[in-house]
Design a protein around this motif. Structure first.
Motif, mmCIF file in Angstrom:
data_model
loop_
_atom_site.group_PDB
_atom_site.id
_atom_site.type_symbol
_atom_site.label_atom_id
_atom_site.label_comp_id
_atom_site.label_asym_id
_atom_site.label_seq_id
_atom_site.Cartn_x
_atom_site.Cartn_y
_atom_site.Cartn_z
ATOM 1 N N LEU A 139 3.406 -16.625 6.537
ATOM 2 C CA LEU A 139 3.245 -15.714 5.410
ATOM 3 C C LEU A 139 3.905 -14.384 5.743
ATOM 4 C CD1 LEU A 139 -0.487 -16.339 4.518
ATOM 5 C CD2 LEU A 139 1.473 -17.003 3.160
ATOM 6 N N PRO A 140 4.443 -13.662 4.817
ATOM 7 C CA PRO A 140 4.712 -14.038 3.428
ATOM 8 C C PRO A 140 5.868 -15.040 3.352
ATOM 9 C CG PRO A 140 5.550 -11.842 3.866
ATOM 10 C CD PRO A 140 4.858 -12.307 5.111
ATOM 11 N N ASN A 141 5.899 -15.760 2.254
ATOM 12 C CA ASN A 141 6.967 -16.728 2.017
ATOM 13 C C ASN A 141 7.373 -16.651 0.544
ATOM 14 O OD1 ASN A 141 5.014 -18.164 0.579
ATOM 15 N ND2 ASN A 141 4.557 -19.508 2.298
ATOM 16 N N ALA A 142 8.147 -17.625 0.066
ATOM 17 C CA ALA A 142 8.652 -17.593 -1.305
ATOM 18 C C ALA A 142 7.523 -17.707 -2.338
ATOM 19 C CB ALA A 142 9.657 -18.718 -1.518
ATOM 20 N N THR A 143 6.437 -18.371 -1.986
ATOM 21 C CA THR A 143 5.326 -18.557 -2.918
ATOM 22 C C THR A 143 4.324 -17.409 -2.866
ATOM 23 O OG1 THR A 143 5.526 -20.930 -2.551
ATOM 24 C CG2 THR A 143 3.538 -20.180 -3.645
ATOM 25 N N TYR A 144 3.991 -16.960 -1.672
ATOM 26 C CA TYR A 144 2.966 -15.946 -1.494
ATOM 27 C C TYR A 144 3.580 -14.638 -1.015
ATOM 28 C CZ TYR A 144 -0.314 -19.823 -1.741
ATOM 29 O OH TYR A 144 -1.029 -20.899 -2.152
ATOM 30 N N ASP A 145 3.315 -13.582 -1.759
ATOM 31 C CA ASP A 145 3.750 -12.247 -1.371
ATOM 32 C C ASP A 145 2.484 -11.483 -1.001
ATOM 33 O OD1 ASP A 145 5.154 -9.933 -0.970
ATOM 34 O OD2 ASP A 145 5.203 -9.393 -3.088
ATOM 35 N N LEU A 146 2.305 -11.249 0.293
ATOM 36 C CA LEU A 146 1.079 -10.632 0.776
ATOM 37 C C LEU A 146 1.338 -9.293 1.414
ATOM 38 C CD1 LEU A 146 0.324 -13.961 1.423
ATOM 39 C CD2 LEU A 146 -1.739 -12.674 1.783
ATOM 40 N N PHE A 147 0.279 -8.500 1.420
ATOM 41 C CA PHE A 147 0.341 -7.198 2.068
ATOM 42 C C PHE A 147 -1.039 -6.895 2.627
ATOM 43 C CE2 PHE A 147 -0.480 -2.619 1.782
ATOM 44 C CZ PHE A 147 0.511 -2.160 2.629
ATOM 45 N N GLY A 148 -1.103 -6.332 3.792
ATOM 46 C CA GLY A 148 -2.374 -5.942 4.391
ATOM 47 C C GLY A 148 -2.182 -4.685 5.200
ATOM 48 N N THR A 149 -3.250 -3.960 5.390
ATOM 49 C CA THR A 149 -3.165 -2.735 6.166
ATOM 50 C C THR A 149 -4.529 -2.403 6.746
ATOM 51 O OG1 THR A 149 -2.421 -0.443 6.139
ATOM 52 C CG2 THR A 149 -3.638 -1.201 4.221
ATOM 53 N N ASP A 150 -4.528 -1.588 7.757
ATOM 54 C CA ASP A 150 -5.748 -1.021 8.317
ATOM 55 C C ASP A 150 -5.709 0.472 8.071
ATOM 56 O OD1 ASP A 150 -6.810 -3.365 9.382
ATOM 57 O OD2 ASP A 150 -5.675 -3.164 11.239
ATOM 58 N N LEU A 151 -6.812 1.006 7.659
ATOM 59 C CA LEU A 151 -6.906 2.443 7.446
ATOM 60 C C LEU A 151 -7.731 3.055 8.572
ATOM 61 C CD1 LEU A 151 -7.648 2.480 3.620
ATOM 62 C CD2 LEU A 151 -5.460 2.798 4.760
ATOM 63 N N ILE A 152 -7.213 4.107 9.135
ATOM 64 C CA ILE A 152 -7.910 4.817 10.213
ATOM 65 C C ILE A 152 -8.029 6.272 9.791
ATOM 66 C CG2 ILE A 152 -7.818 5.501 12.628
ATOM 67 C CD1 ILE A 152 -6.129 2.980 13.123
ATOM 68 N N LEU A 153 -9.228 6.791 9.893
ATOM 69 C CA LEU A 153 -9.452 8.176 9.506
ATOM 70 C C LEU A 153 -8.752 9.111 10.484
ATOM 71 C CD1 LEU A 153 -13.244 8.011 8.640
ATOM 72 C CD2 LEU A 153 -11.327 8.015 7.063
ATOM 73 N N ALA A 154 -8.080 10.115 9.955
ATOM 74 C CA ALA A 154 -7.401 11.094 10.801
ATOM 75 C C ALA A 154 -8.398 12.082 11.388
ATOM 76 C CB ALA A 154 -6.339 11.839 9.997
ATOM 77 N N LYS A 155 -9.487 12.345 10.663
ATOM 78 C CA LYS A 155 -10.516 13.280 11.106
ATOM 79 C C LYS A 155 -11.874 12.628 10.876
ATOM 80 C CE LYS A 155 -7.781 17.268 9.698
ATOM 81 N NZ LYS A 155 -7.713 18.419 8.814
ATOM 82 N N PRO A 156 -12.898 13.104 11.556
ATOM 83 C CA PRO A 156 -14.228 12.532 11.311
ATOM 84 C C PRO A 156 -14.716 12.869 9.903
ATOM 85 C CG PRO A 156 -14.357 14.377 12.849
ATOM 86 C CD PRO A 156 -12.898 14.115 12.598
ATOM 87 N N ASP A 157 -15.617 12.013 9.398
ATOM 88 C CA ASP A 157 -16.183 12.263 8.074
ATOM 89 C C ASP A 157 -16.949 13.582 8.087
ATOM 90 O OD1 ASP A 157 -15.265 9.880 7.087
ATOM 91 O OD2 ASP A 157 -17.091 8.794 7.589
#
Length: 183
Positions: free
Chosen positions: A134-152
């Motif tokens: 994956l990805p291929n001609a049938t499936y177009d996928l996207f994924g990501t991880d989000l990391i906080l730049a500063k503490p909440d």
């Protein structure tokens, strides 16, 4: 002259990282996981506060807190976690929760307490339906991880405006996402 002291001191952090990584990997493989599909009725008259309560209850998965030194270095135990997943396929949107089997009842109680008309069904792993490459001609996928730049800076509980008093003001905050995924 003191190389026999310096080399072990230099190699110890590397050995330590591999030791903990290996034990943690074995611990993760021993855990039994379950995937629960959450089937919710079409029209729900609940505010986003209800889902916040579900996540607050599910936070009990981490009730033990950070693993102790003994748990980390001898048992390989790590933080316990769960995953809430939104999946679109076959023109439908599906809600899943992937959680350790020992916390299945906790997940059911959390969801049924806020959404009594919902159904929780054990499901097969939908990721196994995907091809190897994956990805291929049938499936177009996207994924990501989000990391906080500063503490909440503020806990989300300080924002009381999540609770709507008038039914007409209640909007589904993920309706745009589910609409796109259903197409």
């Amino acid at each position: 002259v003191a190389w026999w002291i310096l080399i072990p001191l230099f190699l110890f952090p590397i050995f330590n990282d591999f030791w903990v990584w290996g034990l943690h990997r074995v611990w993760k493989l021993k855990q039994k996981w379950v995937i629960l599909e959450i089937k919710v009725p079409r029209n729900i008259e609940k505010s986003p506060k209800a889902m916040e309560n579900v996540f607050a209850a599910l936070h009990a998965v981490r009730y033990k807190g950070d693993p102790s030194w003994e748990d980390t270095y001898f048992k390989g135990e790590g933080l316990r976690w769960f995953s809430c997943e939104l999946v679109g396929y076959a023109g439908e949107v599906h809600f899943y929760i992937r959680i350790m089997d020992m916390f299945r009842n906790l997940a059911g109680s959390a969801i049924y307490s806020e959404y009594p008309d919902a159904e929780l069904v054990e499901s097969e792993d939908y990721t196994e339906l995907m091809p190897e490459l994956l990805p291929n001609a049938t499936y177009d996928l996207f994924g990501t991880d989000l990391i906080l730049a500063k503490p909440d800076p503020y806990p989300i509980k300080t924002y009381d405006f999540f609770e709507a008093n008038v039914d007409e003001q209640r909007l589904d905050p993920i309706s745009a996402v589910t609409e796109v995924m259903s197409r």
